[in-house]
Design an enzyme around this catalytic site. Structure first.
Site, PDB file in Angstrom:
ATOM      1  N   ASP A 111       2.192  11.319   2.510  1.00 48.55           N
ATOM      2  CA  ASP A 111       1.842  10.254   1.580  1.00 48.55           C
ATOM      3  C   ASP A 111       0.776   9.350   2.198  1.00 48.55           C
ATOM      4  O   ASP A 111       0.789   9.107   3.402  1.00 48.55           O
ATOM      5  CB  ASP A 111       3.117   9.445   1.284  1.00 48.55           C
ATOM      6  N   GLU A 156      -2.176  13.253   1.145  1.00 47.77           N
ATOM      7  CA  GLU A 156      -2.686  12.605  -0.069  1.00 47.77           C
ATOM      8  C   GLU A 156      -3.891  11.702   0.208  1.00 47.77           C
ATOM      9  O   GLU A 156      -3.774  10.692   0.894  1.00 47.77           O
ATOM     10  CB  GLU A 156      -1.567  11.766  -0.698  1.00 47.77           C
TER      11      GLU A 156
END
Ligand SMILES: *[C@@H]1O[C@H](CO)[C@@H](O)[C@H](O)[C@H]1NC(C)=O
Ligand SMILES: *[C@@H]1O[C@H](CO)[C@@H](O)[C@H](O)[C@H]1NC(C)=O
Ligand SMILES: *[C@@H]1O[C@H](CO)[C@@H](O)[C@H](O)[C@H]1NC(C)=O
Ligand SMILES: *[C@@H]1O[C@H](CO)[C@@H](O)[C@H](O)[C@H]1NC(C)=O
Ligand SMILES: *[C@@H]1O[C@H](CO)[C@@H](O)[C@H](O)[C@H]1NC(C)=O
Ligand SMILES: *[C@@H]1O[C@H](CO)[C@@H](O)[C@H](O)[C@H]1NC(C)=O
Ligand SMILES: *[C@@H]1O[C@H](CO)[C@@H](O)[C@H](O)[C@H]1NC(C)=O
Length: 505
Positions: free
Chosen positions: A236, A261
């Site tokens: 993330d 990400e």
């Protein structure tokens, strides 16, 4: 591993061998996988109830658990997925603020404890085992950029507003950047050294450039992956982590597959990240897909496919997606079911490792975070819904094509046809290529025929895997393909032709 026969039979291609041993979790091993992205709190409850209400607006825990997931793996495997991503597993901050609780798992407090809302250590071990018993991989979503703290209206810049002692193992301000606000998310150095979050939930930003912090994170990831036999990671907020640390982190993560990400539609930015991590979610293609299927633009997507190929080190290891928990559900932008089928066809058959977000198969329509995080149980896990069966056909074909030709997944997709409302793409080598012809017209479209002159030798026979209809390429090398109702077409040689091609090879 076995796919429900019902779905295999739907696919006209005969005699699929779908047994796949678990090898190792390197990028190479992951490249044939197809990932189902769950949000643990919203996937399945331990009690199996499909009526338990979940108010997505208020952002509270709705009761999904690892145990509930174990009981619904047939649902995932039935679509042909062979990897599952789960929400971050570590203990998050407890409590409620104006926009809710830490049900998503992105507000870490203690990296060495599990989130008790999702279950016990044994539950997680059992989930990992249950997946591996089916030959499936476990992917863990992971937060290393920051910890989280409820300031609940107090300015995070005041030094007394955060009690660092509650964090484990980063229990001291020395591990964190001093507070600063990210005033421009396109300014990468700023985004990496300042804090995400706001004055309700502050996200104290770890000094990921500091060797001590790096060593602690590396040690942690190695341990947690070993403890729970985790095969790969989504990272993330990778955009906010010091880029130099990313390769080191991936190495520490048992050299497994890590997709990081970076929420950016710039081709150059996304492709340059592949020098640090083997994979990033393919946001440039995501935006091109929206251009195609919400605006009817048939040039952006083929162009971007070509540009990405020439810019990225390896497009076949990016993750390919068309929905996730951060973006609007496609059905909220464009409700037509056949456009959703076209979108999924590209997502699953183009280059890269597909990652399909839970609920896309049920055509859910939450327009933004948090409404795009619907409780899946409210759909009653319908295995005959149109997109569920569509996905199972596409996953089965992708697997089959990669077993017929071991190089299939590493050959690159290229555009072969562009019409005013159609886009044709080919992947795979001569004689065994998969050709998809996508339509931007939607269900209201009538029947018509297009003439494709690219992609096949004369007298070649192909079958549309959705209708089982055969088409023979004429003497001029022209394929006359019947389009109808805005449905996608996916063409593949019927079995005899594959056998003939193999014999000649
Ligand atoms: C891309 O990565 C895959 C999987 O690791 C590999 O098989 C393939 O050879 C790579 N392609 C290039 C062009 O490096
Ligand atoms: C969900 O929660 C919000 C905020 O608490 C409330 O306003 C809304 O009425 C609730 N919706 C439903 C369907 O219960
Ligand atoms: C934040 O403030 C609200 C309103 O005063 C209160 O209801 C809530 O419990 C507080 N949350 C936390 C985590 O302190
Ligand atoms: C992994 O398991 C060991 C042994 O039980 C334990 O000491 C360690 O804290 C665990 N690490 C993590 C990150 O969960
Ligand atoms: C499609 O999008 C491209 C940008 O990607 C733009 O240049 C072009 O004008 C658009 N075409 C149509 C028909 O809108
Ligand atoms: C499941 O979906 C199919 C196809 O849309 C529909 O006919 C059926 O009624 C649904 N089943 C349930 C239990 O909702
Ligand atoms: C298409 O061709 C294949 C192979 O020759 C055959 O098995 C299949 O029945 C044909 N499909 C139709 C609808 O005729």
């Amino acid at each position: 591993m076995s796919l429900p026969l019902r779905h295999v039979l739907r696919l006209c291609v005969i005699a699929l061998d779908l047994s796949t041993p678990v090898l190792a979790a390197s990028t190479g091993a992951w490249s044939s996988r197809s990932v189902y992205q769950t949000m643990t709190d919203r996937f399945a409850r331990t009690d199996g109830s499909t009526t338990h209400p979940c108010n997505t607006t208020d952002g509270l825990y709705c009761g999904g658990t690892w145990r509930g997931m174990i009981n619904h793996l047939d649902y995932i495997e039935g679509m042909g997925f062979d990897a599952v991503m789960i929400s971050p597993i570590v203990k998050n901050i407890e409590g409620r603020v104006s926009y809710g609780e830490a049900y998503h798992g992105y507000w870490p407090q203690d990296l060495y404890a599990l989130n008790p809302r999702f279950g016990t250590q044994q539950d997680l071990l059992d989930l990992s085992q249950a997946l591996h018993d089916r030959g499936m991989y476990l992917m863990m979503d992971t937060v290393i950029n920051n910890m989280a703290y409820f300031t609940n209206g107090t300015d995070p810049s005041s030094s007394s507003s955060i009690d660092y002692a509650i964090f484990n193992p980063f229990n001291d301000p020395k591990y964190f950047h001093p507070y600063c606000q990210i005033t421009d998310y396109n300014n990468y150095p700023l985004a990496q050294s300042c804090w995400t979050g706001d004055d309700i939930v502050a996200l104290p930003d770890l000094k990921t450039e500091d060797p001590t912090v790096q060593a602690m994170l590396s040690h942690w990831v190695q341990e947690i992956m070993t403890n729970y036999s985790i095969d790969g990671l989504r990272l993330d907020a990778a955009k906010h982590v010091t880029p130099d640390f990313l390769p080191q982190f991936q190495k520490a993560a048992l050299d497994s597959f890590v997709t990081g990400e970076v929420f950016d539609q710039s081709v150059d930015t996304i492709c340059s990240y592949q020098n640090d991590l083997t994979s990033v979610p393919n946001y440039p293609i995501y935006y091109a897909l929206l251009d195609a299927f919400t605006k009817g633009n048939t040039s952006t997507l083929p162009n971007r496919v070509e540009i990405m190929k020439h810019t990225c080190p390896n497009v076949t290891t990016l993750t390919s997606f068309s929905e996730n928990h951060d973006v609007a559900r496609f059905a909220s932008l464009e409700p037509d079911i056949n456009l959703a089928k076209n979108l999924l066809t590209f997502t699953l058959l183009s280059d890269g490792i597909p990652m399909i977000y839970q609920g896309q198969e049920q055509h859910l329509s939450g327009p933004y975070d948090p409404l795009n995080r619907e409780a899946l149980w409210l759909t009653t896990y319908n295995t005959t819904s149109p997109l569920y069966t569509h996905i199972s056909t596409l996953n089965a074909l992708r697997k089959h094509a990669s077993q017929v030709d071991p190089n299939y997944l590493s050959t690159q997709t290229y555009p072969i046809y562009t019409g005013s409302s159609e886009m044709g793409f080919r992947k795979g080598r001569e004689g065994r290529q998969v050709v998809m012809v996508l339509s931007t017209q939607g269900s209201a479209s009538g029947a018509y025929t297009i003439r494709m002159t690219n992609g096949y030798e004369p007298s070649f026979v192909v079958m549309d895997v959705f209708t089982c209809r055969n088409y023979t390429v004429n003497d001029m090398g022209e394929l006359r393909l019947d389009m109808d109702g805005g449905e996608p077409r996916v063409l593949y040689p019927p079995k005899q032709h594959i056998v003939a091609a193999l014999n000649n090879a």
